[in-house]
Design a protein around this motif. Structure first.
Motif, PDB file in Angstrom:
ATOM      1  N   GLY A   1       0.813  -1.218   0.000  1.00  0.00           N
ATOM      2  CA  GLY A   1       0.000   0.000   0.000  1.00  0.00           C
ATOM      3  C   GLY A   1       0.839   1.257   0.000  1.00  0.00           C
ATOM      4  N   LEU A   2       1.930   1.267   0.773  1.00  0.00           N
ATOM      5  CA  LEU A   2       2.821   2.431   0.804  1.00  0.00           C
ATOM      6  C   LEU A   2       3.478   2.656  -0.546  1.00  0.00           C
ATOM      7  CD1 LEU A   2       4.536   2.009   4.299  1.00  0.00           C
ATOM      8  CD2 LEU A   2       2.922   3.785   3.613  1.00  0.00           C
ATOM      9  N   ILE A   3       3.913   1.572  -1.170  1.00  0.00           N
ATOM     10  CA  ILE A   3       4.537   1.701  -2.494  1.00  0.00           C
ATOM     11  C   ILE A   3       3.540   2.270  -3.496  1.00  0.00           C
ATOM     12  CG2 ILE A   3       5.530   0.403  -4.413  1.00  0.00           C
ATOM     13  CD1 ILE A   3       6.728  -1.524  -2.356  1.00  0.00           C
ATOM     14  N   GLY A   4       2.310   1.804  -3.425  1.00  0.00           N
ATOM     15  CA  GLY A   4       1.295   2.328  -4.332  1.00  0.00           C
ATOM     16  C   GLY A   4       1.020   3.802  -4.115  1.00  0.00           C
ATOM     17  N   PHE A   5       0.995   4.216  -2.846  1.00  0.00           N
ATOM     18  CA  PHE A   5       0.734   5.633  -2.563  1.00  0.00           C
ATOM     19  C   PHE A   5       1.850   6.513  -3.115  1.00  0.00           C
ATOM     20  CE2 PHE A   5       1.470   9.369   0.069  1.00  0.00           C
ATOM     21  CZ  PHE A   5       0.237   9.986   0.016  1.00  0.00           C
ATOM     22  N   PHE A   6       3.083   6.132  -2.860  1.00  0.00           N
ATOM     23  CA  PHE A   6       4.194   6.973  -3.312  1.00  0.00           C
ATOM     24  C   PHE A   6       4.395   6.894  -4.825  1.00  0.00           C
ATOM     25  CE2 PHE A   6       5.439   6.482   1.203  1.00  0.00           C
ATOM     26  CZ  PHE A   6       5.472   7.834   1.517  1.00  0.00           C
ATOM     27  N   ALA A   7       3.921   5.814  -5.433  1.00  0.00           N
ATOM     28  CA  ALA A   7       3.954   5.752  -6.892  1.00  0.00           C
ATOM     29  C   ALA A   7       2.968   6.743  -7.495  1.00  0.00           C
ATOM     30  CB  ALA A   7       3.645   4.332  -7.367  1.00  0.00           C
ATOM     31  N   ALA A   8       1.814   6.885  -6.839  1.00  0.00           N
ATOM     32  CA  ALA A   8       0.812   7.841  -7.325  1.00  0.00           C
ATOM     33  C   ALA A   8       1.121   9.266  -6.902  1.00  0.00           C
ATOM     34  CB  ALA A   8      -0.572   7.439  -6.808  1.00  0.00           C
ATOM     35  N   ASN A   9       1.875   9.420  -5.807  1.00  0.00           N
ATOM     36  CA  ASN A   9       2.241  10.750  -5.303  1.00  0.00           C
ATOM     37  C   ASN A   9       3.757  10.813  -5.113  1.00  0.00           C
ATOM     38  OD1 ASN A   9      -0.624  11.945  -4.423  1.00  0.00           O
ATOM     39  ND2 ASN A   9      -0.525   9.789  -3.801  1.00  0.00           N
ATOM     40  N   PRO A  10       4.508  10.940  -6.213  1.00  0.00           N
ATOM     41  CA  PRO A  10       5.972  10.915  -6.105  1.00  0.00           C
ATOM     42  C   PRO A  10       6.505  12.096  -5.308  1.00  0.00           C
ATOM     43  CG  PRO A  10       5.296  11.611  -8.306  1.00  0.00           C
ATOM     44  CD  PRO A  10       4.058  11.158  -7.593  1.00  0.00           C
ATOM     45  N   ILE A  11       7.622  11.854  -4.624  1.00  0.00           N
ATOM     46  CA  ILE A  11       8.272  12.870  -3.812  1.00  0.00           C
ATOM     47  C   ILE A  11       9.408  13.495  -4.611  1.00  0.00           C
ATOM     48  CG2 ILE A  11       9.574  13.284  -1.690  1.00  0.00           C
ATOM     49  CD1 ILE A  11       8.138  10.919  -0.463  1.00  0.00           C
ATOM     50  N   ALA A  12       9.532  14.809  -4.530  1.00  0.00           N
ATOM     51  CA  ALA A  12      10.631  15.490  -5.215  1.00  0.00           C
ATOM     52  C   ALA A  12      11.968  15.008  -4.646  1.00  0.00           C
ATOM     53  CB  ALA A  12      10.506  17.003  -5.054  1.00  0.00           C
ATOM     54  N   ARG A  13      12.895  14.655  -5.513  1.00  0.00           N
ATOM     55  CA  ARG A  13      14.158  14.077  -5.071  1.00  0.00           C
ATOM     56  C   ARG A  13      15.024  15.080  -4.322  1.00  0.00           C
ATOM     57  NH1 ARG A  13      16.078  10.422 -10.320  1.00  0.00           N
ATOM     58  NH2 ARG A  13      14.254   9.017 -10.330  1.00  0.00           N
ATOM     59  N   ASP A  14      14.948  16.345  -4.709  1.00  0.00           N
ATOM     60  CA  ASP A  14      15.813  17.348  -4.088  1.00  0.00           C
ATOM     61  C   ASP A  14      15.164  18.015  -2.880  1.00  0.00           C
ATOM     62  OD1 ASP A  14      13.866  18.525  -5.630  1.00  0.00           O
ATOM     63  OD2 ASP A  14      15.129  20.170  -6.350  1.00  0.00           O
ATOM     64  N   ALA A  15      13.974  17.580  -2.476  1.00  0.00           N
ATOM     65  CA  ALA A  15      13.276  18.202  -1.348  1.00  0.00           C
ATOM     66  C   ALA A  15      13.849  17.697  -0.031  1.00  0.00           C
ATOM     67  CB  ALA A  15      11.778  17.903  -1.412  1.00  0.00           C
ATOM     68  N   ASP A  16      13.837  18.561   0.970  1.00  0.00           N
ATOM     69  CA  ASP A  16      14.225  18.149   2.311  1.00  0.00           C
ATOM     70  C   ASP A  16      13.244  17.104   2.815  1.00  0.00           C
ATOM     71  OD1 ASP A  16      14.143  18.490   5.442  1.00  0.00           O
ATOM     72  OD2 ASP A  16      16.031  19.365   4.796  1.00  0.00           O
ATOM     73  N   LEU A  17      13.752  16.136   3.569  1.00  0.00           N
ATOM     74  CA  LEU A  17      12.906  15.029   4.018  1.00  0.00           C
ATOM     75  C   LEU A  17      11.734  15.517   4.867  1.00  0.00           C
ATOM     76  CD1 LEU A  17      12.603  11.997   3.866  1.00  0.00           C
ATOM     77  CD2 LEU A  17      14.018  11.788   5.915  1.00  0.00           C
ATOM     78  N   THR A  18      11.933  16.596   5.636  1.00  0.00           N
ATOM     79  CA  THR A  18      10.851  17.112   6.480  1.00  0.00           C
ATOM     80  C   THR A  18       9.761  17.792   5.664  1.00  0.00           C
ATOM     81  OG1 THR A  18      12.023  19.209   6.808  1.00  0.00           O
ATOM     82  CG2 THR A  18      12.437  17.458   8.401  1.00  0.00           C
ATOM     83  N   LEU A  19      10.043  18.053   4.377  1.00  0.00           N
ATOM     84  CA  LEU A  19       9.051  18.684   3.497  1.00  0.00           C
ATOM     85  C   LEU A  19       8.593  17.738   2.395  1.00  0.00           C
ATOM     86  CD1 LEU A  19      10.876  22.118   3.042  1.00  0.00           C
ATOM     87  CD2 LEU A  19       9.010  21.626   4.604  1.00  0.00           C
ATOM     88  N   ALA A  20       8.948  16.464   2.534  1.00  0.00           N
ATOM     89  CA  ALA A  20       8.716  15.518   1.453  1.00  0.00           C
ATOM     90  C   ALA A  20       7.245  15.383   1.083  1.00  0.00           C
ATOM     91  CB  ALA A  20       9.289  14.153   1.839  1.00  0.00           C
ATOM     92  N   LEU A  21       6.360  15.474   2.053  1.00  0.00           N
ATOM     93  CA  LEU A  21       4.934  15.270   1.793  1.00  0.00           C
ATOM     94  C   LEU A  21       4.152  16.576   1.732  1.00  0.00           C
ATOM     95  CD1 LEU A  21       4.281  12.210   4.148  1.00  0.00           C
ATOM     96  CD2 LEU A  21       4.803  12.196   1.700  1.00  0.00           C
ATOM     97  N   ALA A  22       4.837  17.719   1.836  1.00  0.00           N
ATOM     98  CA  ALA A  22       4.164  19.022   1.810  1.00  0.00           C
ATOM     99  C   ALA A  22       3.977  19.501   0.383  1.00  0.00           C
ATOM    100  CB  ALA A  22       4.966  20.049   2.609  1.00  0.00           C
TER     101      ALA A  22
END
Length: 671
Positions: free
Chosen positions: A276-297
């Motif tokens: 389920g987590l893999i599916g969520f992040f596949a549909a909502n990719p995280i910017a590679r250069d973003a700080d980890l604390t802002l990954a989901l913002a």
């Protein structure tokens, strides 16, 4: 009766949380602190010996970890001689003022002290809930009322999404309500499980089911639907992930217990969660250069935060200082918001990254411990399961929004954790026998009991002092006072002088209140120095003292630096260098549009306009006004007319490079 009084206080706080979400203020925080101090004192004085032993058993192992954040925040406000620990702003302020003083890790001492009071409130509510919810019937009432309050707040968020209210469309408020909706969804699952388990037990005992559990299940389903709809209206899709993970933890506990799953079955649950987590992040990719604390913002919220995080210190900048850092790093094109986009980013900046990851680890350990206790608990396992789920959900949502902060969300978190802790252990004789630990009855009412009561009374005293500190200051602090930029506004501010000064004197360490007291003297900026020297000599001395106090506790205030620069130049205060003070205003608030008119006026002085650094700074302000802030063009035209020959020449050259047409308009005297 005192225990009933404590229970009444707790449920009253839960009932008014929907109101606090709308009309929350610092004065109300102080009032809730006073109520919490009363409740803690009642617990210390009236708790039954058996319950005191249970409370001691639950709190003793975790007390050092609960006190760790408070100790760290106290360290941040202690003056330190080491320049390596103190924030660099203190050294810059000392150099600009020409007065040596010790700095602190915190950039704003008053803001950090307020955060200590807020954290103390969280601990107090958690302890009161734990002591109250040791009784099963009271625990059921708390769960029901907490779920109802969360549903009402979620319904309010839905209403705001479709019918926006004027003045209530702030990001921080909506984020807080959305986070509470996540908690409400998990609590709705817990109430449904409780109703189902109750129905099963009645069926076993009387071989027939009652209609009451059916109503409870219907209430739970409706509550879950409302909370889910509220989460879906929020702009942060990661909140759905948080709710799913939190609810998944509780459902996993139920599945493992009812299906009696072994290692392979539990591995299957873990595998499903990973998919389920893999599916969520596949549909909502995280910017590679973003700080980890802002990954989901959201990306629109992060530019200022990214710059602040790039300069984050390992010891932090002081709890509660993200908002005061924003004016230093915010660009004119950034969103007009001072709040942190995520709670994780705020903690990383304010408390340091090591503290953030230590907190994450402790939260995961806490969730795991509650999860294990839920598996071994009797029929009330859903309390610990819901607590574990809420911790996981809050942890995930902290990387998506700042909804974990405020007044109401921490109150919810405290009650949920206290409820889960109180019901995470069974106190039946059989459980005590199997645990292998048996404490003599005479010990239960002697050393441990006495230590608990003394500790709680000391804690209640601290809470009372914090509540008094906040309430007295906020009683005289009726509304916020900004730096006036014209004579009319300064005369209005002058009428607030007495109340502002009392509030600052009572708060002592709050630089924001000393700054507002100084602003009430701003009418001196428009008086002739000779006249003011005869009539308002005392006012000038008071103004200077108030400004110095404000900068002593809050050296980041660009508006205070600007006022000091203007006053020092107007009244020829020999101990200050106006140009250095003016530069500090630029450094600490480069993009605060409200300061532009007065700052441009101060920068066009003959002695200031000759400074190359000030020339570069004023060019940037002028460019922002001409190209991005047309509302400030009349102020620029006024400054042009009032400036000296050197000032007009500089403005002519600067504006002609940006917009020659607007320069012609100014020269022609048009608006």
């Amino acid at each position: 009766m005192p225990v009933i009084a404590v229970f009444t206080i707790l449920i009253s706080l839960i009932v008014i949380t929907p109101v606090l979400a709308i009309v929350g203020s610092l004065f109300l925080e102080g009032f809730v602190l006073a109520i919490a101090a009363t409740a803690i004192a009642l617990v210390a004085l009236a708790l039954h010996k058996g319950d005191a032993h249970r409370l001691t058993t639950l709190l003793k192992p975790i007390t050092p970890f609960l006190l760790l954040p408070c100790v760290w925040m106290l360290f941040q406000v202690v003056p330190v001689a080491s320049q390596w620990l103190a924030h660099p702003a203190w050294m810059s302020a000392s150099a600009a003022l020409g007065k040596p003083f010790l700095g602190t890790v915190s950039l704003d001492i008053g803001a950090t002290l307020l955060c200590i009071a807020r954290y103390s409130l969280m601990l107090a509510i958690a302890v009161v809930t734990t002591a109250t919810a040791l009784d099963r019937q009271r625990a059921e009432v708390i769960l029901f009322l907490l779920t109802t309050a969360a549903v009402l707040i979620a319904a309010g968020l839905i209403g705001l999404s479709y019918f926006p209210a004027s003045g209530f469309d702030l990001i921080a408020e909506r984020a807080q309500m959305a986070t509470i909706a996540v908690i409400g969804a998990i609590l709705s699952c817990a109430t449904a499980i409780r109703a189902y388990e109750s129905n099963e037990m009645q069926r076993v005992r009387s071989r027939k089911s009652s209609g009451q559990p059916a109503y409870a299940i219907a209430f739970s389903i409706a509550s879950f639907a409302i909370c889910l709809l509220a989460i879906m209206t929020a702009p942060d899709s990661a909140l759905l992930l948080a709710a799913a993970c939190g609810g998944g933890v509780l459902i996993s506990v139920t599945a493992i217990r009812r299906l009696r799953l072994g290692p392979w079955g539990r591995s299957g649950i873990v595998a499903a969660a990973i998919v389920g987590l893999i599916g969520f992040f596949a549909a909502n990719p995280i910017a590679r250069d973003a700080d980890l604390t802002l990954a989901l913002a959201g990306p629109s919220q992060t530019p200022t935060a990214e710059r602040i995080l790039a300069d984050a210190r390992w010891a932090g900048t002081g709890a509660g200082t993200f908002r005061v850092l924003s004016p230093i790093y915010r660009d004119a094109k950034d969103a007009d918001s001072y709040a942190a986009p995520t709670a994780a980013a705020a903690i990383a900046v304010e408390m340091g990254r090591p503290f953030l990851w230590a907190l994450v680890i402790l939260a995961l350990i806490s969730a795991w411990m509650l999860f294990k206790r839920a598996l071994t608990r009797g029929r009330d396992y859903f309390y610990a399961g819901a607590g574990a789920g809420c911790i996981v959900a809050i942890l995930i949502s902290s990387f998506a929004s700042a909804g974990a902060f405020g007044l109401v969300t921490p109150l919810f978190i405290s009650v949920v954790c206290g409820l889960a802790l109180a019901q995470s252990k069974s106190w039946s004789n059989s459980d005590q026998a199997t645990s292998g630990v048996k404490i003599p009855s005479e010990m239960r009412g002697s050393q441990a009991d006495r230590g608990l009561r003394i500790g709680l009374l000391a804690f209640a005293s601290i809470l009372a002092v914090q509540a008094t500190w906040i309430i007295l200051a906020e009683y005289y602090h009726q509304h916020r006072i900004h730096l006036p930029v014209d004579p009319q506004a300064s005369r209005i501010a002058n009428h607030e002088h007495e109340g502002a000064r009392r509030a600052a004197a009572l708060a002592m360490f709050r630089g924001d209140l000393w700054a507002e007291t100084a602003f009430t003297h701003s009418d001196l900026l428009w008086k002739e120095p000779t006249t003011a020297s005869e009539v308002n000599e005392n006012a000038r001395k008071e103004c200077k003292m108030d400004i110095e106090r404000a900068l002593r506790y809050s050296p980041h205030r660009g508006d205070v630096w600007l006022m000091l620069a203007a006053m020092a130049d107007r009244y020829n205060w020999q101990e200050y260098q106006p140009n250095a003070l003016l530069k500090m205003s630029y450094f600490t608030a480069p993009s605060e549009l409200s300061l532009f008119p007065l700052r441009i006026k101060a920068s066009l002085r003959p002695r200031a306009i000759q400074d190359p650094e000030i020339q570069d700074m004023i060019r940037r302000d002028i460019r922002v006004i001409v190209t991005k802030s047309p509302a400030l063009k009349p102020a620029l035209a006024t400054a042009y007319r009032a400036s000296s020959v050197e000032g007009k020449a500089f403005l002519d050259h600067t504006i002609s490079e940006i917009d020659p047409v607007y320069l012609a308009v100014i020269r022609a005297g048009l608006r």
